[in-house]
Motif scaffolding. Sequence first.
Motif, mmCIF file in Angstrom:
data_model
loop_
_atom_site.group_PDB
_atom_site.id
_atom_site.type_symbol
_atom_site.label_atom_id
_atom_site.label_comp_id
_atom_site.label_asym_id
_atom_site.label_seq_id
_atom_site.Cartn_x
_atom_site.Cartn_y
_atom_site.Cartn_z
ATOM 1 N N LYS A 168 0.809 -1.219 0.000
ATOM 2 C CA LYS A 168 0.000 0.000 0.000
ATOM 3 C C LYS A 168 0.841 1.268 0.000
ATOM 4 O O LYS A 168 0.304 2.353 -0.178
ATOM 5 C CB LYS A 168 -0.976 -0.010 1.175
ATOM 6 N N LYS A 169 2.156 1.151 0.124
ATOM 7 C CA LYS A 169 2.978 2.353 0.209
ATOM 8 C C LYS A 169 3.044 3.130 -1.108
ATOM 9 O O LYS A 169 3.382 4.299 -1.114
ATOM 10 C CB LYS A 169 4.382 2.034 0.714
ATOM 11 N N HIS B 138 -7.362 -4.189 -1.779
ATOM 12 C CA HIS B 138 -7.008 -3.631 -0.466
ATOM 13 C C HIS B 138 -8.228 -3.547 0.448
ATOM 14 O O HIS B 138 -8.440 -2.544 1.132
ATOM 15 C CB HIS B 138 -6.353 -2.257 -0.627
ATOM 16 N N GLU B 139 -8.991 -4.618 0.496
ATOM 17 C CA GLU B 139 -10.219 -4.608 1.296
ATOM 18 C C GLU B 139 -9.947 -4.527 2.798
ATOM 19 O O GLU B 139 -10.784 -4.036 3.542
ATOM 20 C CB GLU B 139 -11.079 -5.822 0.960
ATOM 21 N N LYS B 140 -8.772 -4.972 3.242
ATOM 22 C CA LYS B 140 -8.446 -4.890 4.673
ATOM 23 C C LYS B 140 -8.198 -3.451 5.110
ATOM 24 O O LYS B 140 -8.387 -3.114 6.271
ATOM 25 C CB LYS B 140 -7.213 -5.743 4.978
ATOM 26 N N ASN B 141 -7.743 -2.631 4.180
ATOM 27 C CA ASN B 141 -7.472 -1.219 4.472
ATOM 28 C C ASN B 141 -8.420 -0.320 3.693
ATOM 29 O O ASN B 141 -8.027 0.737 3.205
ATOM 30 C CB ASN B 141 -6.025 -0.886 4.095
ATOM 31 N N ARG B 142 -9.662 -0.725 3.572
ATOM 32 C CA ARG B 142 -10.628 -0.013 2.724
ATOM 33 C C ARG B 142 -10.810 1.432 3.158
ATOM 34 O O ARG B 142 -10.854 2.325 2.323
ATOM 35 C CB ARG B 142 -11.954 -0.776 2.753
ATOM 36 N N SER B 143 -10.924 1.698 4.449
ATOM 37 C CA SER B 143 -11.159 3.082 4.895
ATOM 38 C C SER B 143 -9.960 3.974 4.565
ATOM 39 O O SER B 143 -10.137 5.120 4.140
ATOM 40 C CB SER B 143 -11.471 3.135 6.391
ATOM 41 N N GLN B 144 -8.751 3.462 4.724
ATOM 42 C CA GLN B 144 -7.562 4.239 4.372
ATOM 43 C C GLN B 144 -7.489 4.442 2.850
ATOM 44 O O GLN B 144 -7.117 5.518 2.377
ATOM 45 C CB GLN B 144 -6.296 3.554 4.869
ATOM 46 N N PHE B 145 -7.864 3.424 2.092
ATOM 47 C CA PHE B 145 -7.886 3.522 0.632
ATOM 48 C C PHE B 145 -8.850 4.628 0.198
ATOM 49 O O PHE B 145 -8.509 5.475 -0.631
ATOM 50 C CB PHE B 145 -8.301 2.181 0.021
ATOM 51 N N ASN C 96 -7.471 8.154 1.291
ATOM 52 C CA ASN C 96 -6.362 8.606 0.454
ATOM 53 C C ASN C 96 -6.804 8.900 -0.981
ATOM 54 O O ASN C 96 -6.300 9.833 -1.603
ATOM 55 C CB ASN C 96 -5.226 7.588 0.469
#
Length: 173
Positions: free
Chosen positions: A80-81, A115-122, A125
């Motif tokens: 994700k970086k 990136h469903e585990k980090n959906r809110s961050q996705f 951003n």
Amino acid sequence: SFITIGKMLGIFSILLSLLASFIYVFNKGKYKNLQSSFLIIAFLSIPVTIFHAVNGMDTGLHMLLITLVSIFFLESVDQKKYLNYFFITTLFSVLVRYDSILFTAPLFLFLFYKHEKNRSQFITNSLIYLIGPGILYFVWKFYYFGNIFPNSFFVKTSETLISENGLKYLIKN
């Protein structure tokens, strides 16, 4: 002159696209020499792209941005970086040529799913780096020009495709 600057930027963008692709393939590829050689041949065998780049059209810049979008997409699949770089280059790609959304939207949706585990961050951003600035740009463009389409769109869709001034410019340059 602006024409010379446009031509130089087109050539520079094509060369930068080739360099970025070459470095990426060379660093990531299994068959580095073969893949890198194929990439150079593929780039140089597209005469329309080189013609447009030499003539100062936006094709070279668009090709550079699509190359960077592709590289950041490939890097963002498992990490994700690089997502913010993907969002930023996607934004610029769409602002340079609206039709690049046909290429970038499926990539965006794939990364959204991946990136469903980090959906809110996705989502956060993408709003900060892609969607928010894009909306602000289109609001400004509509306010300033009265339309969101570029002037080249109106030239391409006008009833008279060849004007006297345009023909003189084409012959002169």
